[in-house]
Design a protein around this motif. Structure first.
Motif, mmCIF file in Angstrom:
data_model
loop_
_atom_site.group_PDB
_atom_site.id
_atom_site.type_symbol
_atom_site.label_atom_id
_atom_site.label_comp_id
_atom_site.label_asym_id
_atom_site.label_seq_id
_atom_site.Cartn_x
_atom_site.Cartn_y
_atom_site.Cartn_z
ATOM 1 N N THR A 60 48.524 44.168 33.456
ATOM 2 C CA THR A 60 47.199 43.814 32.960
ATOM 3 C C THR A 60 46.092 44.692 33.512
ATOM 4 O OG1 THR A 60 47.957 41.524 32.785
ATOM 5 C CG2 THR A 60 45.595 41.893 32.673
ATOM 6 N N SER A 182 39.899 43.679 27.964
ATOM 7 C CA SER A 182 39.512 42.510 28.749
ATOM 8 C C SER A 182 38.294 42.764 29.619
ATOM 9 C CB SER A 182 40.678 42.071 29.650
ATOM 10 O OG SER A 182 40.923 43.031 30.657
ATOM 11 N N ILE A 190 43.919 42.004 27.684
ATOM 12 C CA ILE A 190 44.260 40.651 27.241
ATOM 13 C C ILE A 190 45.482 40.782 26.345
ATOM 14 C CG2 ILE A 190 43.527 38.655 25.882
ATOM 15 C CD1 ILE A 190 40.665 39.270 26.680
ATOM 16 N N ALA A 203 45.140 35.835 29.199
ATOM 17 C CA ALA A 203 43.846 36.414 29.569
ATOM 18 C C ALA A 203 43.525 36.020 31.002
ATOM 19 C CB ALA A 203 42.753 35.923 28.624
ATOM 20 N N TRP A 206 39.078 38.512 33.132
ATOM 21 C CA TRP A 206 38.358 39.224 32.082
ATOM 22 C C TRP A 206 36.860 39.032 32.293
ATOM 23 C CZ3 TRP A 206 35.516 35.700 29.242
ATOM 24 C CH2 TRP A 206 35.954 34.372 29.249
ATOM 25 N N ALA A 217 34.840 42.147 27.132
ATOM 26 C CA ALA A 217 36.112 41.718 26.552
ATOM 27 C C ALA A 217 36.003 41.607 25.035
ATOM 28 C CB ALA A 217 36.538 40.381 27.155
#
Length: 954
Positions: A60, A182, A190, A203, A206, A217
């Motif tokens: 991520t 994000s 995300i 998510a 973010w 985001a």
């Protein structure tokens, strides 16, 4: 089916993020590989147990709390590199830079060997095994780190992708992953995961607000989130996994500009008195926001007469900062639109004055005032300048890391703590990795909240007041770690453990050599057409599942594996063994263990491995792609020539010579200063006088240095995370059917859960389930639907008329459910006699009852029931109209169409089309609809119906 389990970071002070998602069919997804400053291997124990069952990995953010454990798992966990991993390009490159900085800054990142693992193999050194608790694992080299990150498949934003599973994973059955922006970090993601009926949005961490470098985001569409509704792909998911960190933090009055001014005012208040400002930052993600802000603030005040920052020095200290900034300069398209406009304006000016000077300086990350420091000698020289007051204008130093447990921030704090003029500015709330043992940054944060020794109030030019907390001469033990070589019984114990681990890895590699390779994300048709049976596939999965058990068996007091442990591999692993009894054996135990490499093919033919066609001199240059190709002479068991000592920096006296074998991502300080266009000074001439790190088996020794802290502490929130207002506004707009909260402490998670139950409970008659799982707890968040599988009879299939809507085929069916094995027995000719038809239906019913494995059949409705079925089936419209598509369709038909007002499409100036929040389309005609051609109202409605599917029965 969808179950979720947080492995780290749930209902705790730790910011580490690590989650496990299990979908229907046994598909397991690992999202993030976070760690904290403790580098505790015990926190990865559950992950190591799950590795043989993982299908793929999603990353991520390029931060310590999201991927710091990736290199450790690739280096020390078997089979981990066979699992496909996916991330955006900035996360891959910045994560690589972060990992290299991490392993070069502290020996604690290499982690220690578990005492339980040592005690199992050290039967002759039982007393030593009890005392040996800090033996270090072998640290990965820069080339190994580059190779591990080259295995990650890059993805773009809004790019749906169907990945291939790992060799030991069940089929993914159409799993689709999509990355969306994000905010918070460069390339932060995300994840949208679509699998059957499950639509999952992951998510974590973010930020909806735009910043100087990072766009907001993509919840509301576009870069920066321009829109009033959540985009269709992220709207109404079956499950939303959201972080609760920051749920108690309110929005800062004045927004981003007020935050930036507050930071600059604190810096001006300190440097005006000749003090030094220390700002601990990370080395990959949030450092881009801070460095960009300060560099442009210095540029602005350098041209003014009374600028306080004009005479101050600005530094950025980190082991690998030049690599991070070089990556940032090549990824401007991933940043906010303001950065792109700034670069385009700069390029336009450069084109007009082409030839004025050779080097083009002045871009967004072409630093004119920010100085990069990458060596300890430079930090020591800078501290001596601060002690001698050689620079009366003051200094501002951005130094890694935020925890101040390792990196240059730890060294700088020890040198700046006693001067009351100095200031430490915390930009985020530090985490608490272990209760009772806070980090240095966490201790300063607690002091800032207590305000026991008074507060210094500074008046800004705008009339605001800044509160800087005095530390009052408190004593602080600054912990540091160093590496020491092993000797005596500890060295023998380590060698015993290492020999056992090598035997285990060799056995596992031999057993899994015929597995599907996943180095590239290419569909392997040969694997689908393999002649192996289903039983063979089951045995392969079972063999992967018993990896942990094999390690446990071989790790006991016997140092050499027995013949029964090796199995048929004894023919290739043991000398003078030429016979093997294969009678009664199954699977691979029936044939000689030859690893046959399957050829991978695509639509253009057989895949080519470029490394197989390299010349000898190209192999010696380390491949040129970040360390993917290893020279033949550098392999294990090969002797090195005398002049090739620089190829192996981990060997004896293996310090890389300047210009030879030096990693490309680690230029020295002089090269970094020259690349930034800054003049060299005595900082570049400073040479490291400390002893080199020991090479070979070593252990970590912790020490503490007491420091008297007289400096002041300030806080400005530069975390770049969502606040309470963003969560309260967006979660009801997203309208998830299930909500899972992770990534925050217990108090803020429970408070957010209560707010969400109140807000989402009013969306419909049924309340939304909100889950707050603890670490290691599985929750069932499956979608609340029931699905049945039936078989369509051939006469019914022939009558179906499919309609296409946005790439999907849709049809309604009116049929009669029959209990039969196949359609032929259920759909006989209608001219059969009633007695014969009754006998056939009775036989089919008995057959279905006796064999439940067969599916029921949906056949044609009899003629006597056809009229009733038609009245029950009402026509309906399927699809979702987009005004942008309608605009293009009307323009293609020769009509003028443009948007006016808030989402209103005007066609030919006479017809307005708008879409309500409920999804209804309103068409309104104004004026004369006839203009010498067909009515515009008629054409608009016809285009609307063409974009929808009208289904009224079959």
């Amino acid at each position: 089916m969808f179950t979720f389990c947080p492995l780290q970071g749930a209902l705790s002070e730790s910011t580490a993020s690590q989650s496990l998602l299990e979908l229907d069919g046994g598909v397991k997804l690992l999202v993030d590989l976070g760690w904290d400053e403790s580098f505790d291997v015990e926190k990865l124990k559950e992950l190591e147990r799950q590795v043989p069952t993982l299908s793929l990995i999603l990353l991520t953010h390029a931060t310590t709390s999201h991927l710091a454990a990736y290199v450790h798992c690739c280096k020390n966990i078997p089979l981990f590199t066979r699992i496909p991993a996916y991330a955006t390009r900035p996360v891959i490159d910045l994560g690589r830079s972060l990992s290299q900085d991490l392993y070069s800054s502290t020996p604690a990142a290499s982690t220690t060997i578990r005492p339980s693992s040592l005690s199992e193999v050290a039967y002759a050194y039982s007393q030593t095994a009890v005392a040996a608790r800090n033996l270090l694992l072998e640290a990965p080299t820069p080339d190994e780190i580059a190779r591990y990150f080259s295995l990650i498949q890059p993805l773009k934003y809004s790019q749906p992708h169907q990945p291939l599973p790992s060799p030991f994973s069940p089929p993914l059955n159409g799993l689709t992953i999509t990355a969306y922006n994000s905010g918070h970090t460069l390339g932060g993601t995300i994840w949208h995961i679509q699998h059957g009926l499950e639509s999952i949005v992951y998510a974590v961490d973010w930020n909806q607000a735009r910043e100087n470098v990072f766009a907001g985001a993509a919840w509301l569409g576009g870069a920066g989130g321009g829109g009033a509704e959540v985009i269709e792909q992220l709207h109404k998911p079956t499950a939303l996994i959201c972080s609760s960190r920051g749920a108690r933090r309110g929005a800062l009055p004045g927004g981003r500009h007020k935050r930036d001014e507050q930071l600059l005012d604190m810096i001006r208040a300190c440097v005006s008195k000749g003090g030094t400002v220390l700002i601990p930052v990370d080395s990959s993600a949030r450092v881009l926001e801070l460095s960009y802000l300060l560099e442009h603030a210095w540029r602005t005040e350098s041209s003014s007469r009374d600028g306080v920052l004009k005479s101050a020095k600005l530094y950025l200290a980190g082991r690998n900062m030049s690599s991070t900034m070089r990556y940032a300069r090549s990824m401007l398209e991933w940043m906010d639109s303001n950065i792109v406009h700034e670069f385009e304006a700069f390029s336009e000016v450069q084109r007009k004055v082409n030839g004025a000077h050779d080097k083009k300086d002045g871009g967004p990350f072409d630093f004119k005032h920010l100085r990069l420091l990458e060596r300890r000698a430079q930090i020591a020289k800078l501290l001596s300048h601060a002690a001698d007051s050689a620079e009366p204008g003051g200094r501002v130093i951005l130094a890694s890391d935020t925890s101040m447990q390792w990196g240059f921030s730890n060294q700088l704090l020890r040198g700046l703590a006693q001067d009351a003029r100095n200031l430490v500015i915390l930009t985020d709330r530090p985490s608490l990795a272990r209760p009772g043992t806070p980090s240095v940054a966490r201790t300063l944060w607690e002091w800032w909240k207590e305000r026991r020794d008074g507060v210094s109030v500074e008046q800004t030019a705008g009339g605001d007041q800044l509160e800087l907390v005095y530390c009052g001469g408190r004593a602080l033990d600054v912990r540091h770690a160093r590496r020491e070589p092993l000797d005596g019984d500890e060295l023998a114990l380590y060698q015993q453990w290492l020999a056992t681990q090598r035997q285990l890895q060799a056995t596992q590699q031999a057993s899994g050599a015929a597995a599907l390779e996943v180095a590239a994300d290419v569909d392997d048709a040969s694997s689908e057409e393999s002649s192996d049976s289903e039983d063979e596939d089951g045995r392969q999965q079972g063999k992967a599942l018993t990896v942990a058990a094999t390690m446990g068996q071989a790790g006991r007091k016997n140092l050499v594996l027995k013949d029964e442990d090796l199995g048929i591999n004894v023919l290739v692993k043991k000398r003078a063994v030429y016979d093997w009894d294969s009678r009664g054996k199954k699977g691979r135990e029936r044939s000689f263990p030859i690893a046959i490499r399957r050829k991978r093919k695509d639509d253009f033919g057989e895949m080519i491995r470029p490394e197989d066609y390299l010349r000898a001199e190209e192999k010696e240059e380390d491949g040129g792609d970040g360390g993917n190709v290893v020279a033949e002479d550098a392999k294990l068991g090969k002797k090195r020539k005398w002049h090739d000592s620089s190829k192996n920096p981990s060997g004896p006296k293996g310090r890389a010579q300047p210009g030879k074998g030096q990693p490309r991502d680690e230029p020295d300080g002089a090269a970094a200063a020259a690349s930034d266009g800054l003049e060299q000074d005595d900082l570049d001439k400073a040479e490291d006088t400390e002893a080199e790190e020991p090479v070979g088996p070593s252990k970590i020794v912790y020490g503490s240095e007491p420091a008297t802290v007289n400096l002041r502490v300030g806080f400005v929130d530069f975390s770049g995370l969502h606040d309470k207002r963003s969560l309260d506004m967006l979660i009801p707009l997203i309208q998830p059917r299930k909500l899972i909260l992770v990534g925050g402490d217990r108090e803020e998670t429970m408070a957010l859960a209560a707010d969400c139950r109140t807000a989402l409970g009013m969306e419909g008659d049924k309340s939304v389930d909100v889950y707050t799982p603890e670490v290691g707890t599985w929750v069932d968040a499956s979608v609340d639907t029931n699905a049945w599988v039936v078989k369509l009879a051939d006469p019914l299939v022939e009558k179906l008329k499919w309609q296409n809507v946005r790439g999907l085929s849709i049809v309604t069916i009116s049929g009669q459910l029959l209990a039969s094995r196949d359609g032929d027995s259920a759909e006989k000719h209608e001219d059969e006699s009633p007695s014969k038809r009754q006998k056939t239906e009775t036989t089919a019913s008995v057959a279905l009852t006796s064999d439940v494995g067969h599916l029921p059949v949906l056949g044609v409705v009899p003629s006597n029931l056809l009229a009733a079925a038609r009245t029950a089936a009402r026509p309906l419209h399927v699809g979702d109209l987009r005004l942008a598509d309608l605009r293009r369709a009307m323009q293609a038909a020769g009509y003028g169409a443009e948007f006016r007002g808030e989402g209103t499409l005007v066609v030919d100036g006479t017809v307005s089309v708008r879409k309500t929040a409920e999804g209804r389309v309103e068409v309104e005609s104004v004026g004369n609809p006839l203009q010498g051609r067909r009515s515009a109202v008629y054409e608009v409605k016809r285009a609307i119906y063409q974009g929808l599917a009208i289904v009224a029965g079959a």
